[in-house]
Every structure is written in structure tokens, then in C-alpha cells.
Design an enzyme around this catalytic site. Structure first.
Site, short mmCIF file in Angstrom:
data_model
loop_
_atom_site.label_atom_id
_atom_site.label_comp_id
_atom_site.label_asym_id
_atom_site.label_seq_id
_atom_site.Cartn_x
_atom_site.Cartn_y
_atom_site.Cartn_z
CG ASP A 292 -2.02 -1.06 1.08
OD1 ASP A 292 -3.13 -0.75 0.62
OD2 ASP A 292 -1.75 -2.21 1.45
CD GLU B 34 -6.66 0.38 -2.11
OE1 GLU B 34 -7.68 0.29 -2.79
OE2 GLU B 34 -6.67 0.44 -0.87
CG ASN B 35 -4.50 3.48 -0.20
OD1 ASN B 35 -4.18 2.41 0.32
ND2 ASN B 35 -5.75 3.87 -0.26
CG ASN C 166 -10.84 -0.78 -0.43
OD1 ASN C 166 -9.64 -1.01 -0.38
ND2 ASN C 166 -11.45 0.03 0.39
CG HIS C 167 -9.66 3.27 -1.62
ND1 HIS C 167 -10.96 3.60 -1.28
CD2 HIS C 167 -8.98 3.14 -0.44
CE1 HIS C 167 -11.06 3.66 0.04
NE2 HIS C 167 -9.88 3.38 0.57
CG HIS D 42 -6.67 -4.52 -1.15
ND1 HIS D 42 -5.45 -3.90 -0.98
CD2 HIS D 42 -7.60 -3.60 -0.83
CE1 HIS D 42 -5.64 -2.66 -0.58
NE2 HIS D 42 -6.93 -2.45 -0.48
CG HIS E 210 -7.75 -3.24 3.08
ND1 HIS E 210 -8.19 -2.10 2.43
CD2 HIS E 210 -8.63 -3.47 4.09
CE1 HIS E 210 -9.30 -1.67 3.02
NE2 HIS E 210 -9.58 -2.47 4.03
CG HIS F 264 -2.77 1.29 5.10
ND1 HIS F 264 -2.98 2.64 4.82
CD2 HIS F 264 -3.26 0.63 4.02
CE1 HIS F 264 -3.56 2.77 3.64
NE2 HIS F 264 -3.73 1.56 3.13
#
Length: 265
Positions: free
Chosen positions: A8, A39-40, A67-68, A149, A174, A176
Site C-alpha cells: 500500500d 491503490e492509495n 477497494n479504492h 486486498h 489493505h 496498512h
């Protein structure tokens, strides 16, 4: 073959850690393939094309998501041409993107698959256990790395054992927060519940601390803000046997102000 997987990447601090620290890790461990969860990467949520290109420019082979994935609408403009991007394989079929890709490296076909968990996550995703059965029936790759994730540790562990001996590695993302459970499962699959976050060190999973404390103290929905702080890099190195294609060793990478990078292996 040595494969680096980084968890992440969060905001510009995470991207800076890729730029400044990741090359040292790649050199130290003689990395031949690098996978990053991104994704972040854009201000803590989603991934725009400018930063997709930026991350690839640092020597990354694949960027997995979560998910993002579609938090930044710009992704719809470039996703069809983003041939190094891997979105969740079990997301709703109406959404664009490729959920599993294969790359050839040193005579090996290496597959990378991205999955979403179901517990406390998007209820529209398909069952990750079932979709992996379907994928593995037709998979001819030599090495297969799965980025799971997911939120629930039990779901991650269960999938690890379910895929043990059928894939090379199941690595969680996911939350973190890195877990202290890296291991080789009984049938040889490398596993870690969550490899952790690459981003702001003094933060609450990447966000500024004070607003999160206020939210918890007062029970009000204070807005999240991205933390501006020294960085950390979290990930794992997988040492793959060239003859068996199985992972012989999983090494945790932790680099932060309290754990500075050490040159010697």
C-alpha cells in the site's frame, strides 16, 4: 529469482520512498521483478495516470489495486491502456480492468493476481476462493503471486491455506499495518497476512494523527487528511527456487526512522 512486493503506497510520501529507498532494496536483494500495491498512491485514495506513470518509472513491473481502484474517476480514461495495472480479479464484471496478468522474466512466466476480500469490504465482489479455482484450472504460469486486498485476518489466513501448494505466494494488503506472521505454509506457499504500508510513518494508517484522535474522542466525523511526515517502506522479498518455482525464503522489509536501511544483506 528474487521478487520484491511492496505494500500500500500512500500519497506523495509513499511515492518518495519508492523513488529514494526502493532502488537500494532492489540492488541489495538482487531483485528481478517488483510489484507494488498502488491503490492509495494519489493523495491517499486512488491512482491517477500521472502517478501510475511515475511509479512505473521507478522500476516497478506491476501495480496492484484494491477497494479504492475507482476512487479517482480519471482511471476510466486510461485503464484500458494501462498494461501494468492489475485490478481486483473478483470485482463486478461491469467494471473495466484486468485482474490477473502474466509477464515473462528470465525464462519464467510469472502471474500476478489481485483479489478483494469479502469480510467488511465490497459486498458486490465475487467469492475470492471460487474465482481462484476457476483461474487456476487454466493457469499455466511457473510462478503465481496473489495480492489479497482484504480486511479480516482470518479470511486472509484461510485463503492462504486454501491456495497452499497451488500458488507461489499469498500476500495481504489493505490494513496498512504489517503483521508478524511471514512464513512458508506446509505445502510451500509463502504467506503474510499484511505486508504493511509504504507512506507516512507518524500517522494513523497514513492520515494525520490529530483529526483521528478528535474523531475518537468526540465521536464526530472529522475529515481525514494525509499526514506529512518522514516515510516508511514495508514489503517482502520472495526468494524463488529456479528449479522448483517454489519460494525458499520470505524476508520482511522494514525501513523507517527507527529501522534505517542497512547496506549489507
Amino acid at each position: 529469482m528474487n521478487i520484491l512486493f511492496i505494500g500500500d503506497v500512500f500519497s506523495k510520501t509513499g511515492r518518495r520512498m519508492l523513488r529514494e529507498v526502493m532502488p537500494k532494496v532492489q540492488q541489495k536483494y538482487h531483485i528481478e521483478l517488483t510489484i507494488v500495491n498502488g491503490e492509495n498512491a494519489t493523495h491517499g485514495k486512488g491512482l491517477i495516470k500521472k502517478q501510475y506513470d511515475e511509479i512505473l518509472g521507478y522500476g516497478v513491473d506491476f501495480i496492484t489495486m484494491g477497494n479504492h481502484t475507482y476512487s479517482k474517476k480519471e482511471i476510466f480514461d486510461y485503464i484500458d491502456e494501462a498494461d501494468h495495472l492489475i485490478v481486483p480479479y473478483n470485482q463486478p464484471r461491469a467494471l473495466p480492468g484486468v485482474g490477473s496478468r502474466v509477464i515473462s522474466r528470465n525464462g519464467k512466466n510469472i502471474r500476478v493476481t489481485n483479489l478483494l476480500g469479502l469480510a467488511f469490504m465490497d459486498p458486490k465482489a465475487a467469492n475470492p476462493f471460487e474465482v481462484m479455482d476457476d483461474l487456476l484450472e487454466k493457469d499455466k504460469s511457473d510462478i503465481h503471486i496473489v495480492d489479497f486486498h482484504a480486511e479480516a485476518t482470518a479470511e486472509k489466513i484461510a485463503l492462504g491455506f486454501y491456495l497452499d501448494g497451488r500458488v507461489t505466494a499469498v500476500l495481504g494488503t489493505h490494513t496498512h499495518v504489517a503483521t508478524n506472521d511471514e512464513r512458508l505454509l506446509p505445502k510451500g506457499t509463502a504467506f503474510m497476512c499484511d505486508v504493511g504500508m509504504t507512506g507516512p510513518y507518524n500517522s494513523v494508517i497514513g492520515c494525520a494523527v490529530d483529526p483521528i484522535i478528535e474523531r475518537n474522542l468526540k465521536g464526530i466525523m472529522t475529515p481525514f487528511s494525509v499526514a506529512e511526515d518522514e516515510g516508511q517502506l514495508r514489503g517482502v522479498v520472495l526468494e524463488i527456487n529456479d528449479e522448483t518455482n517454489k519460494c525458499e525464503k520470505i524476508t520482511v522489509i522494514r525501513i523507517d526512522p527507527d529501522h534505517p536501511f542497512e547496506e549489507d544483506a
